[in-house]
Design an enzyme around this catalytic site. Structure first.
Site: not given
Ligand code: PGA
Length: 250
Positions: A94, A172, A9-11, A166, A96, A233-234, A212
């Site tokens: 998601h 994050g 997930n590149w956001k 999640e 967010e 994500g990250g 994470s």
């Molecule tokens: P993260 O993000 O791996 O940076 O915690 C995961 C996500 O939001 O899908």
């Protein structure tokens, strides 16, 4: 047999140049057998991503879509538009999107319907906040996110669904759910689906863990019987880290 999947997930990261660079790097690396790999560039880079990845088994997904096919919705993107640039998978729900853009379970149910009407695959995200876990209401919360956002679909539609649990407190933050906590929730999710649908549906759906996931903890999390992969994500923004995670299944 349900699929093993690792989705990045590149956001809101990577402009066109950075997207091309990362995709070229990913495309040059060998992928393990039996793991589906998905990347999700931003809307502006989806078309170049599907072109850059032609001939590769890496799939491209979108991070969101609107529930209408077209119309006066300034700033929005529809499923038909995604499909026209070669994108057949979309992340919905998601945390967010839920937290910063007010996406409710009811709205997500509409988005789910729109994506299914387009024949798209959905990576459906959900998970509790820290407060819910502290209060011990995390199982109820997850159950309501699933039942209000997803459980109106037909049994046959489940072939188009991938779930991503999640926990918001792990996204994050560097704080990961323990492999045991992930397994406990994934098992609960499967039992909840089994009650609402059937054991066949529950056993057939891939459930990803997100929050994470890093190269140093992926193997332990993916080693749990009800964890079928991850939404990353990250760590998906660096080809080396992402591929280590892709290769973390034993
Ligand atoms: P993260 O993000 O791996 O940076 O915690 C995961 C996500 O939001 O899908």
């Amino acid at each position: 047999m349900r699929k093993k999947i690792v989705a990045g997930n590149w956001k809101m990261n990577n402009d066109l140049g950075a997207t091309r660079e990362l995709l070229t790097d990913l495309k040059s690396r060998a992928l393990p057998e039996g793991v589906e790999v998905i990347v999700t560039p931003t809307f502006t880079n989806l078309h170049s991503a599907t072109e850059a990845l032609s001939g590769s088994s890496i799939k491209v997904a979108a991070q969101n879509m609107h529930h209408s096919e077209s119309g006066a919705y300034t700033g929005e993107i529809s499923g038909t538009m995604l499909k026209s640039v070669g994108v057949n998978t979309v992340i919905l729900g998601h945390s967010e999107r839920r937290a910063y853009f007010g996406e409710s379970n009811a709205l997500l149910a509409e988005k789910v319907n729109a994506a299914l009407a387009q024949g798209m695959t959905i990576i459906f995200c959900f998970g509790e906040e820290l407060d819910d876990r502290k209060k011990g209401s995390h199982f109820d919360l997850v159950k309501s996110q699933l039942s209000e956002g997803l459980f109106h679909i037909s049994e046959s539609d489940w072939g188009k669904i991938v779930l991503a649990y999640e926990p918001v407190w792990a996204i994050g933050t560097g704080e990961t759910a323990s492999p045991e906590q992930a397994q406990e929730m994934h098992d609960f999710i499967r039992r909840t689906i089994s009650e609402a649908y059937s054991d066949a549906v529950a056993q057939g759906v891939s459930i990803l863990y997100g929050g994470s996931v890093k190269p140093n903890n992926a193997a332990e999390i993916f080693g749990k019987p009800d964890v079928d992969g991850g939404l990353i994500g990250g760590a998906s923004l660096k080809a080396h880290d992402f591929m280590q995670i892709v290769n973390a299944f034993s």
